[in-house]
Design a protein around this motif. Structure first.
Motif, PDB file in Angstrom:
ATOM      1  N   PHE A  83      16.266 -19.452  26.487  1.00 35.15           N
ATOM      2  CA  PHE A  83      15.191 -18.819  25.735  1.00 35.15           C
ATOM      3  C   PHE A  83      14.282 -19.818  25.032  1.00 35.15           C
ATOM      4  N   ALA A  84      14.709 -21.063  24.937  1.00 29.40           N
ATOM      5  CA  ALA A  84      13.847 -22.094  24.364  1.00 29.40           C
ATOM      6  C   ALA A  84      12.847 -22.614  25.391  1.00 29.40           C
ATOM      7  N   LEU A  85      13.161 -22.452  26.673  1.00 32.16           N
ATOM      8  CA  LEU A  85      12.258 -22.936  27.720  1.00 32.16           C
ATOM      9  C   LEU A  85      11.028 -22.045  27.806  1.00 32.16           C
ATOM     10  N   PRO A  86       9.857 -22.643  27.992  1.00 26.41           N
ATOM     11  CA  PRO A  86       8.632 -21.831  28.080  1.00 26.41           C
ATOM     12  C   PRO A  86       8.587 -21.011  29.359  1.00 26.41           C
ATOM     13  N   GLY A  87       7.782 -19.952  29.331  1.00 25.72           N
ATOM     14  CA  GLY A  87       7.629 -19.075  30.487  1.00 25.72           C
ATOM     15  C   GLY A  87       7.117 -19.789  31.720  1.00 25.72           C
ATOM     16  N   SER A  88       6.433 -20.901  31.538  1.00 25.78           N
ATOM     17  CA  SER A  88       5.937 -21.653  32.692  1.00 25.78           C
ATOM     18  C   SER A  88       7.073 -22.356  33.437  1.00 25.78           C
ATOM     19  N   ARG A  89       8.211 -22.521  32.788  1.00 21.98           N
ATOM     20  CA  ARG A  89       9.371 -23.176  33.410  1.00 21.98           C
ATOM     21  C   ARG A  89      10.387 -22.181  33.967  1.00 21.98           C
ATOM     22  N   VAL A  90      10.419 -20.959  33.400  1.00 23.64           N
ATOM     23  CA  VAL A  90      11.386 -19.949  33.816  1.00 23.64           C
ATOM     24  C   VAL A  90      10.657 -18.615  33.971  1.00 23.64           C
ATOM     25  N   SER A  91      10.675 -18.075  35.178  1.00 20.91           N
ATOM     26  CA  SER A  91       9.992 -16.793  35.420  1.00 20.91           C
ATOM     27  C   SER A  91      10.710 -15.677  34.659  1.00 20.91           C
ATOM     28  N   PRO A  92       9.998 -14.582  34.371  1.00 24.15           N
ATOM     29  CA  PRO A  92      10.647 -13.450  33.702  1.00 24.15           C
ATOM     30  C   PRO A  92      11.839 -12.902  34.493  1.00 24.15           C
ATOM     31  N   GLU A  93      11.719 -12.902  35.815  1.00 17.82           N
ATOM     32  CA  GLU A  93      12.811 -12.405  36.653  1.00 17.82           C
ATOM     33  C   GLU A  93      14.040 -13.303  36.554  1.00 17.82           C
ATOM     34  N   ARG A  95      14.719 -15.371  34.080  1.00 17.05           N
ATOM     35  CA  ARG A  95      15.224 -15.257  32.708  1.00 17.05           C
ATOM     36  C   ARG A  95      16.081 -13.997  32.560  1.00 17.05           C
ATOM     37  N   LEU A  96      15.640 -12.896  33.160  1.00 20.94           N
ATOM     38  CA  LEU A  96      16.390 -11.642  33.118  1.00 20.94           C
ATOM     39  C   LEU A  96      17.714 -11.786  33.880  1.00 20.94           C
ATOM     40  N   PHE A  97      17.655 -12.357  35.087  1.00 19.41           N
ATOM     41  CA  PHE A  97      18.851 -12.548  35.909  1.00 19.41           C
ATOM     42  C   PHE A  97      19.873 -13.429  35.191  1.00 19.41           C
ATOM     43  N   LEU A  98      19.412 -14.557  34.651  1.00 22.24           N
ATOM     44  CA  LEU A  98      20.333 -15.483  33.989  1.00 22.24           C
ATOM     45  C   LEU A  98      20.743 -15.004  32.597  1.00 22.24           C
ATOM     46  N   GLY A  99      19.776 -14.515  31.815  1.00 21.21           N
ATOM     47  CA  GLY A  99      20.057 -14.137  30.430  1.00 21.21           C
ATOM     48  C   GLY A  99      20.854 -12.853  30.310  1.00 21.21           C
ATOM     49  N   ALA A 100      20.234 -11.735  30.702  1.00 23.51           N
ATOM     50  CA  ALA A 100      20.926 -10.441  30.587  1.00 23.51           C
ATOM     51  C   ALA A 100      22.015 -10.300  31.635  1.00 23.51           C
ATOM     52  N   GLY A 101      21.790 -10.874  32.819  1.00 21.16           N
ATOM     53  CA  GLY A 101      22.741 -10.729  33.912  1.00 21.16           C
ATOM     54  C   GLY A 101      23.911 -11.689  33.821  1.00 21.16           C
ATOM     55  N   VAL A 102      23.692 -12.926  34.257  1.00 18.16           N
ATOM     56  CA  VAL A 102      24.790 -13.898  34.332  1.00 18.16           C
ATOM     57  C   VAL A 102      25.428 -14.123  32.962  1.00 18.16           C
ATOM     58  N   LEU A 103      24.612 -14.456  31.975  1.00 13.35           N
ATOM     59  CA  LEU A 103      25.184 -14.749  30.655  1.00 13.35           C
ATOM     60  C   LEU A 103      25.655 -13.500  29.941  1.00 13.35           C
ATOM     61  N   GLY A 104      25.037 -12.353  30.221  1.00 11.19           N
ATOM     62  CA  GLY A 104      25.523 -11.093  29.670  1.00 11.19           C
ATOM     63  C   GLY A 104      26.902 -10.739  30.203  1.00 11.19           C
ATOM     64  N   GLY A 105      27.149 -11.054  31.473  1.00 10.18           N
ATOM     65  CA  GLY A 105      28.470 -10.845  32.048  1.00 10.18           C
ATOM     66  C   GLY A 105      29.453 -11.920  31.625  1.00 10.18           C
ATOM     67  N   TYR A 106      28.936 -13.119  31.428  1.00  9.17           N
ATOM     68  CA  TYR A 106      29.780 -14.250  31.041  1.00  9.17           C
ATOM     69  C   TYR A 106      30.281 -14.079  29.609  1.00  9.17           C
ATOM     70  N   THR A 107      29.379 -13.741  28.714  1.00  9.37           N
ATOM     71  CA  THR A 107      29.753 -13.547  27.318  1.00  9.37           C
ATOM     72  C   THR A 107      28.722 -12.711  26.600  1.00  9.37           C
ATOM     73  N   THR A 108      29.158 -11.682  25.890  1.00  5.31           N
ATOM     74  CA  THR A 108      28.211 -10.938  25.061  1.00  5.31           C
ATOM     75  C   THR A 108      28.040 -11.613  23.706  1.00  5.31           C
ATOM     76  N   TYR A 109      28.946 -12.497  23.370  1.00 10.91           N
ATOM     77  CA  TYR A 109      28.802 -13.217  22.116  1.00 10.91           C
ATOM     78  C   TYR A 109      27.518 -14.031  22.115  1.00 10.91           C
ATOM     79  N   SER A 110      27.125 -14.556  23.269  1.00  6.30           N
ATOM     80  CA  SER A 110      25.920 -15.375  23.326  1.00  6.30           C
ATOM     81  C   SER A 110      24.691 -14.582  22.901  1.00  6.30           C
ATOM     82  N   SER A 111      24.632 -13.296  23.221  1.00  4.26           N
ATOM     83  CA  SER A 111      23.511 -12.461  22.778  1.00  4.26           C
ATOM     84  C   SER A 111      23.538 -12.301  21.261  1.00  4.26           C
TER      85      SER A 111
END
Length: 155
Positions: A83-93, A95-111
């Motif tokens: 989430f610190a990386l700018p949108g020009s480096r990480v597409s919204p898709e 970010r969604l796949f990695l943030g809510a998806g991979v990391l959401g499944g990996y740990t909810t504590y991170s959210s």
């Protein structure tokens, strides 16, 4: 209508749906695609959590939840980095796949961690403290209540 006019009406292509219908259908399809990104990422994250946790228990010992601690710490680090990386480096898709998806499944504590950090970053120290206290105490109380109800149902 004459038989010739009826034949012409049957053979002509159907009129395209009104523009607003196509827009709504695109929004629905986009929403489904975003959901699939989250689900696919969640499956990968859950698998990764299982692998890291079982590895840690075998390699580091099972007397303390080192695997959970490792998962929560690494997930918190990666989600904050993402989430610190700018949108020009990480597409919204992505970010969604990695943030809510991979990391959401990996740990909810991170959210929880990222949301608390965001409150601190905005200067909302009282809200960050409330989120911390309510989450830790509230989830512990909910867990104890679930344990009690489970034991009651089991007896």
């Amino acid at each position: 209508m004459s038989s010739q006019g009826a034949a012409r009406a049957r053979s002509s292509p159907a009129a395209p749906p009104p523009r607003d219908c196509r827009t709504r259908c695109g929004e629905v399809n986009g929403g489904v695609l975003r959901l699939l990104f989250v689900c696919a990422g969640g499956a990968l994250g859950s698998g990764a959590r299982y692998l890291v946790s079982t590895w840690a228990a075998r390699a580091l010992g099972a007397d303390f939840p080192r695997g959970t601690l490792l998962v929560n710490a690494t997930g918190s680090f990666v989600l904050a980095l993402l989430f610190a990386l700018p949108g020009s480096r990480v597409s919204p898709e992505l970010r969604l796949f990695l943030g809510a998806g991979v990391l959401g499944g990996y740990t909810t504590y991170s959210s929880f961690n990222t949301e608390t950090i965001a409150l601190l970053d905005q200067g909302s120290i009282a809200l960050a403290a409330a989120n911390l206290a309510l989450t830790v105490v509230g989830c512990l109380a909910a867990g104890l209540a679930g344990l009690a109800v489970g034991r009651l149902l089991a007896s």
